[in-house]
Design an enzyme around this catalytic site. Structure first.
Site, PDB file in Angstrom:
ATOM      1  CE1 TYR A 158      47.051 -31.589 -81.353  1.00  0.00           C
ATOM      2  CE2 TYR A 158      46.862 -29.545 -82.602  1.00  0.00           C
ATOM      3  CZ  TYR A 158      46.308 -30.479 -81.746  1.00  0.00           C
ATOM      4  OH  TYR A 158      45.023 -30.321 -81.297  1.00  0.00           O
ATOM      5  CE  LYS A 162      44.369 -33.232 -83.077  1.00  0.00           C
ATOM      6  NZ  LYS A 162      43.439 -34.179 -82.420  1.00  0.00           N
TER       7      LYS A 162
END
Length: 262
Positions: A158, A162
């Site tokens: 994750y 980002k």
């Protein structure tokens, strides 16, 4: 429908942060295309927003597919006559150690979180370049995260997506500036949504403990002393979508209540 003065597409807006953004942009006078993966949720949210007096149309679809973004742009133009702001908000989280990360799960989160930003940027920019808007600035706004500034343990995949979104934001800002298009990102912190409920539950499953333990620990690290709300994020996105941010591009701003100071 009649031509609107300001029109936005918001991916992942059937719930959570995206729903909050839609609420705020509706108050700002935007007509909106509401998107979500699950058709029933998307249509229900659009109906609820319409009942509040906002101008909306539902357009469910999988944002990991380029054709979905082309459809979203077409929906905006067909229904409202134009497009002014494209918000790449949709995203998913995954919990696990990097050494256990499978190719399948890694590719899945990149498809949803990163491919979608590329495809949304391409579809929006194509439409923006075709519009005869004179000196009007058009906006592409992407969802990064505090995890796009500092990587978090057990959120490795994750976090890396980002970081990637910050890179795409910077490059797109440089390439699209000559067309009167700005590209910025917002970086939320610990938001009290279904995603953080999922993160907390997965942390318990991976590491032990009790429900709510990891969410509470995260909230305890916020300087302002409370969890972030979708409205907190939406207020900043409202600024990014407004003419007040016309001279801002290529930025990825943390809006986190004071979790990180970098």
């Amino acid at each position: 429908m009649a031509k609107q003065e300001r029109v936005a597409v918001i991916t992942g807006s059937s719930r959570g942060i995206g729903r909050g953004i839609a609420e705020q942009l509706g108050k700002d006078g935007y007509a909106m295309v509401i998107n979500g993966y699950h058709a029933a949720d998307c249509q229900e949210t659009a109906a609820e927003l319409a009942a509040e007096g906002f101008t909306v149309v539902a357009a469910p679809g999988d944002v990991s597919q380029k054709s979905t973004h082309e459809m979203l742009v077409k929906t905006a133009v067909t229904n409202f006559g134009r497009l002014d702001t494209y918000i790449n908000n949709a995203g998913i989280a995954q919990i696990g150690n990097l050494l256990d990360e499978s190719a399948e799960s890694f590719h899945k989160i990149y498809a949803t979180n990163v491919d979608s930003v590329l495809f949304g940027t391409q579809a929006a920019a194509k439409q923006f370049k075709q519009q005869a808007d004179g000196e009007k600035i058009r906006k592409i706004i992407n969802a990064s995260s505090i995890a796009g500034h500092v990587g978090y343990e057990q959120l490795g995949a994750y976090s890396s997506t980002k970081f990637a979104i910050r890179g795409l934001t910077q490059v797109a800002a440089k390439e699209l500036a000559k067309y009167g298009i700005t590209v910025n990102a917002y970086c939320p912190g610990i938001v009290g949504t279904d995603m953080w409920d999922y993160i907390d539950a997965r942390m318990v499953a991976e590491n032990g403990g009790t429900k709510g333990q990891y969410l509470k620990a995260a909230i305890d690290g916020i300087s302002l002393g409370r969890a972030e709300t979708p409205a907190d994020v939406a207020d900043f996105v409202s600024y990014l979508a407004s003419p007040m941010s016309d001279y801002m591009t290529g930025q990825a701003v943390q809006i986190d209540g004071g979790v990180q100071f970098i």
